[in-house]
Design a protein around this motif. Structure first.
Motif, PDB file in Angstrom:
ATOM      1  N   UNK A 181      64.039  38.723  -0.861  1.00 24.46           N
ATOM      2  CA  UNK A 181      63.342  37.784   0.344  1.00 24.46           C
ATOM      3  C   UNK A 181      62.353  38.741   0.831  1.00 24.46           C
ATOM      4  N   UNK A 182      61.352  39.311  -0.141  1.00 25.30           N
ATOM      5  CA  UNK A 182      60.348  39.953   0.665  1.00 25.30           C
ATOM      6  C   UNK A 182      59.439  39.486   1.521  1.00 25.30           C
ATOM      7  N   UNK A 183      59.211  40.065   2.643  1.00 26.95           N
ATOM      8  CA  UNK A 183      58.248  39.532   3.736  1.00 26.95           C
ATOM      9  C   UNK A 183      57.169  40.540   3.874  1.00 26.95           C
ATOM     10  N   UNK A 184      55.936  40.238   3.795  1.00 28.08           N
ATOM     11  CA  UNK A 184      54.718  41.062   3.799  1.00 28.08           C
ATOM     12  C   UNK A 184      54.091  41.008   5.167  1.00 28.08           C
TER      13      UNK A 184
ATOM     14  N   UNK B 293      59.778  47.737   5.633  1.00 28.33           N
ATOM     15  CA  UNK B 293      60.323  46.250   5.588  1.00 28.33           C
ATOM     16  C   UNK B 293      60.091  45.471   4.410  1.00 28.33           C
ATOM     17  N   UNK B 294      59.027  45.757   4.081  1.00 29.45           N
ATOM     18  CA  UNK B 294      58.646  44.784   2.739  1.00 29.45           C
ATOM     19  C   UNK B 294      59.743  45.135   1.565  1.00 29.45           C
TER      20      UNK B 294
ATOM     21  N   UNK C 159      55.417  38.065  -1.692  1.00 29.02           N
ATOM     22  CA  UNK C 159      54.595  38.466  -2.661  1.00 29.02           C
ATOM     23  C   UNK C 159      54.566  37.374  -3.648  1.00 29.02           C
ATOM     24  N   UNK C 160      53.344  36.973  -4.102  1.00 27.90           N
ATOM     25  CA  UNK C 160      53.456  36.109  -5.156  1.00 27.90           C
ATOM     26  C   UNK C 160      53.981  36.638  -6.571  1.00 27.90           C
TER      27      UNK C 160
END
Length: 277
Positions: A179-182, A170-171, A44-45
């Protein structure tokens, strides 16, 4: 000289192409998943929660971003009241498990997004993302049921609904680790834009359905552009921010979908799939 023969309205030379086209959605889906996997984590920005809307109405902070979510609830209620009585009809039965999930997700989006925009931050973002993911999953199942009536849409709605929940979980879990993953969440936003028009083309959806979904997708793409240009639109127009405009355009997109579905039960709408009319 090559001899051709006709099977189900297709020449023998055309039939292999038709078979290949029917596998295209699966091939494309696998390709997209592989591309996401190869790309690596999509974060996420960092500035995402810095929205341009700072209006206040009756003590409600970020009022335009908050109140502009009401349209989602109104469209969901309209869709539920208009479609549920027809859920066992031939024109809706196969797709209803998906459209039901779509309408539920849409209704919850109004509240989840409003809650998030009252105090934007990653801690609340989960409640904005979750109903949107459910709506996207429902839309995929609904159109798949329309175009491929033999699909087990009740099971598919459950499976994709669980995937939607898992994508947001998951996010949230990876975000807590810094280390958020979209990627799984974005998959549910990308696939409808590609698979829905493809399914409708391959299985010759009625023209009204294609028009409604094409309008919805155009509005949704415009909404995503407005989201990216949040501050620029606010600076240029002054009276509305890009993110508020995103909500309004996305509401229009969902209304187009519901309109297309309700038209099946009007006096002039509702030709069957495969007619191409």
């Amino acid at each position: 000289m090559q001899t051709t023969f006709r099977i189900d309205g297709l020449t023998g030379s055309e039939r292999p192409v038709k078979r290949w086209i029917k596998h295209a959605p699966t091939i494309i889906t696998v390709g997209i998943i592989a591309a996401f996997a190869a790309h690596g984590r999509i974060a996420q920005p960092a500035s995402y929660n810095d929205f341009a809307d700072h209006s206040a109405i009756f003590g409600i902070p970020h009022a335009a971003d908050v109140l502009s979510n009401a349209g989602f609830a109104l469209v969901a209620i309209w869709g539920w009241l208009a479609l549920r009585p027809h859920r066992n009809s031939d024109r809706l039965r196969a797709g209803w498990p998906g459209y039901r999930l779509f309408l539920i997700g849409l209704f919850l989006t109004a509240f989840g997004s409003a809650f998030f925009h009252l105090a934007p931050g990653n801690g609340r973002l989960t409640w904005d993302m979750l109903p949107i993911a459910l709506a996207g999953a429902g839309l995929l199942v609904g159109v798949r049921g329309d175009t491929q009536p033999r699909s087990k849409t009740n099971i598919e709605a459950i499976v994709l609904g669980l995937f939607a929940v898992g994508s947001v979980a998951w996010w949230a879990a990876t975000d807590r680790l810094g280390a958020g993953d979209l990627r799984p969440y974005l998959l549910l936003q990308v696939l409808p834009l590609i698979l829905i028009p493809l399914w409708q083309s391959v299985y010759r959806a009625p023209r009204a359905d294609r028009i409604a979904f094409a309008a919805a997708m155009a509005l949704y793409v415009a909404a995503k552009v407005a989201e990216v240009l949040d501050h620029e639109i606010a600076d240029t127009l002054g009276f509305v921010s890009g993110h508020t405009l995103k909500h309004l355009l996305a509401t229009g997109a969902t209304a187009a979908i519901v309109w297309g579905l309700t038209r099946r039960f009007s006096d002039s709408g509702g030709r069957a799939y495969g007619s191409g009319l």
